[in-house]
Design an enzyme around this catalytic site. Structure first.
Site, short mmCIF file in Angstrom:
data_model
loop_
_atom_site.label_atom_id
_atom_site.label_comp_id
_atom_site.label_asym_id
_atom_site.label_seq_id
_atom_site.Cartn_x
_atom_site.Cartn_y
_atom_site.Cartn_z
N ASP A 57 91.50 75.16 43.85
CA ASP A 57 92.03 74.03 44.60
C ASP A 57 91.89 72.80 43.70
O ASP A 57 90.78 72.45 43.30
CB ASP A 57 91.18 73.88 45.88
CG ASP A 57 91.62 72.69 46.72
OD1 ASP A 57 92.50 71.91 46.28
OD2 ASP A 57 91.08 72.54 47.83
N GLY A 78 101.03 72.15 39.29
CA GLY A 78 100.35 72.27 40.59
C GLY A 78 100.45 71.04 41.46
O GLY A 78 100.71 69.93 40.98
N SER A 117 108.76 64.16 38.29
CA SER A 117 109.95 64.50 39.07
C SER A 117 110.97 63.37 39.04
O SER A 117 110.62 62.19 38.88
CB SER A 117 109.55 64.76 40.53
OG SER A 117 110.68 64.79 41.36
N HIS A 119 112.11 62.23 41.47
CA HIS A 119 111.84 61.37 42.63
C HIS A 119 110.93 60.18 42.30
O HIS A 119 110.73 59.33 43.16
CB HIS A 119 111.31 62.23 43.78
CG HIS A 119 112.35 63.21 44.22
ND1 HIS A 119 113.50 62.82 44.86
CD2 HIS A 119 112.45 64.55 44.03
CE1 HIS A 119 114.27 63.88 45.07
NE2 HIS A 119 113.66 64.94 44.57
N TYR A 142 105.78 61.44 47.82
CA TYR A 142 105.76 62.43 46.73
C TYR A 142 106.16 61.77 45.40
O TYR A 142 105.50 61.95 44.36
CB TYR A 142 106.71 63.56 47.11
CG TYR A 142 107.10 64.48 45.98
CD1 TYR A 142 106.16 65.29 45.37
CD2 TYR A 142 108.42 64.53 45.53
CE1 TYR A 142 106.53 66.13 44.32
CE2 TYR A 142 108.81 65.37 44.50
CZ TYR A 142 107.85 66.17 43.90
OH TYR A 142 108.21 66.99 42.87
N ARG A 180 124.88 66.92 44.10
CA ARG A 180 123.82 66.10 43.49
C ARG A 180 123.15 66.84 42.33
O ARG A 180 122.88 66.25 41.28
CB ARG A 180 122.78 65.75 44.57
CG ARG A 180 121.60 64.98 44.05
CD ARG A 180 120.66 64.53 45.17
NE ARG A 180 119.38 64.27 44.59
CZ ARG A 180 118.38 65.15 44.47
NH1 ARG A 180 118.50 66.36 45.00
NH2 ARG A 180 117.27 64.83 43.88
C1 15L Z 1 111.71 67.95 43.31
O1 15L Z 1 110.94 67.22 42.72
C2 15L Z 1 111.22 69.07 44.16
O2 15L Z 1 110.02 69.60 43.69
C3 15L Z 1 112.25 70.15 44.35
O3 15L Z 1 111.84 70.96 45.43
C4 15L Z 1 113.65 69.59 44.60
O4 15L Z 1 113.67 68.94 45.84
C5 15L Z 1 114.02 68.63 43.49
O5 15L Z 1 113.04 67.65 43.32
C6 15L Z 1 115.38 67.94 43.73
O6 15L Z 1 115.43 66.71 43.68
O7 15L Z 1 116.36 68.65 43.90
#
Ligand code: 15L
Length: 278
Positions: A57, A78, A117, A119, A142, A180
């Site tokens: 963990d 992770g 990511s 995001h 996130y 997208r």
């Molecule tokens: C991410 O960061 C996610 O981990 C993945 O599950 C997708 O949602 C991806 O982005 C995305 O933007 O398609």
């Protein structure tokens, strides 16, 4: 990149081995790094007999220290990989991320590849083209945790000399799933190529790159990756029909369609789209 003897001999830890990306990459990575240790909070469903798995963990520092000890490099996938309540993100990605980098420092690990990511920059508008030097504009809790991870990585690189590659991963699948994803898609092989740059490039210190294939509709300037020798082979447009088929099954998302992060932006959105994003 061909597998060299030196690369093969590296002891590499993969966190998040039971997750979507981890599952996709395990076999490919095993072919490159024969001493691959894999870890996750839960055992992977289909664990191969030759796979070396240790449950951990990430929020538990003692457990993280155990898996990190004695490895040369870490591929850190992770943590929580989509939008979730803050407590979950906090434990897995903020506390877990800190534990990972701090344990790496304590045990003299040389390199970390951090799975960031798209995001982290999801609130940029789709009519912009951004490099990795654009300020973060997270689209979710996130996304904030990924921006935190990039900052943490920079601290451990600048202060403690860890070599780190942060890969702002778009979406890893065999084929882009919708329109997208035609802009942000990365093939599993291209992601392995970037991971190998992170673990093997001789002059890497700290860098952020986009985890994207050679996509004609890309919103990102990936010069930083190209400077490190990245040569993507995947091309999203080769899978256009597949992406359009997937798109036709999605509900309309007028807010998400404005921004790079798509549904992560429209989720919980309560602002004025005219004044939001960059
Ligand atoms: C991410 O960061 C996610 O981990 C993945 O599950 C997708 O949602 C991806 O982005 C995305 O933007 O398609």
């Amino acid at each position: 990149m061909t597998s060299t003897k030196a690369a093969k001999a590296k002891r590499v830890l993969l966190t998040g081995a039971a997750g979507g990306i981890g599952t996709m990459l395990r076999n490919k990575l095993k072919g490159v790094y024969s001493k691959l240790l894999i870890s996750d909070i839960a055992e992977p469903k289909r664990l191969g007999k030759d796979e070396n798995f240790v449950r951990a963990d990430l929020a538990d520092m003692a457990a993280v220290e155990k898996i990190v000890k004695g490895v040369d490099g870490i591929i850190h996938l992770g943590g929580v990989s989509i939008e979730k309540p803050w407590e979950m993100i906090h434990q897995a990605n903020i506390v877990g991320g800190y534990n990972l980098f701090e344990a790496a420092r304590r045990h003299g690990v040389k390199r970390v590849v951090f799975a960031s990511s798209n995001h982290a920059v999801g609130f940029y508008r789709r009519n912009r083209r951004i490099g990795t030097d654009a300020p973060v504009r997270p689209d979710s809790r996130y996304g904030v945790s990924k921006a935190f991870g990039e900052a943490l990585a920079a601290l451990y690189a600048d202060k403690y000399g860890l070599r780190v590659l942060c890969i702002r991963i778009g979406n890893v699948t065999d084929k882009p799933a919708d329109v997208r994803r035609l802009s942000i898609w990365i093939s599993p092989d291209d992601l392995v190529q970037l991971i190998r740059i992170g673990l093997e490039h001789p002059s890497l210190t700290y860098e952020v790159v986009y985890g994207a294939s050679d996509n004609a509709r890309s919103w990102w300037d990936n010069a930083a990756a190209f400077r490190l020798g990245y040569k993507p082979t995947g091309r999203a447009e080769d899978h256009l029909a597949h992406a359009l088929e997937g798109q036709a099954k999605l509900p309309p998302d007028p807010i998400g369609d404005l921004f790079e992060g798509g549904p992560f932006c429209s989720n919980e959105f309560a602002g004025d789209p005219e004044n939001r994003g960059s």
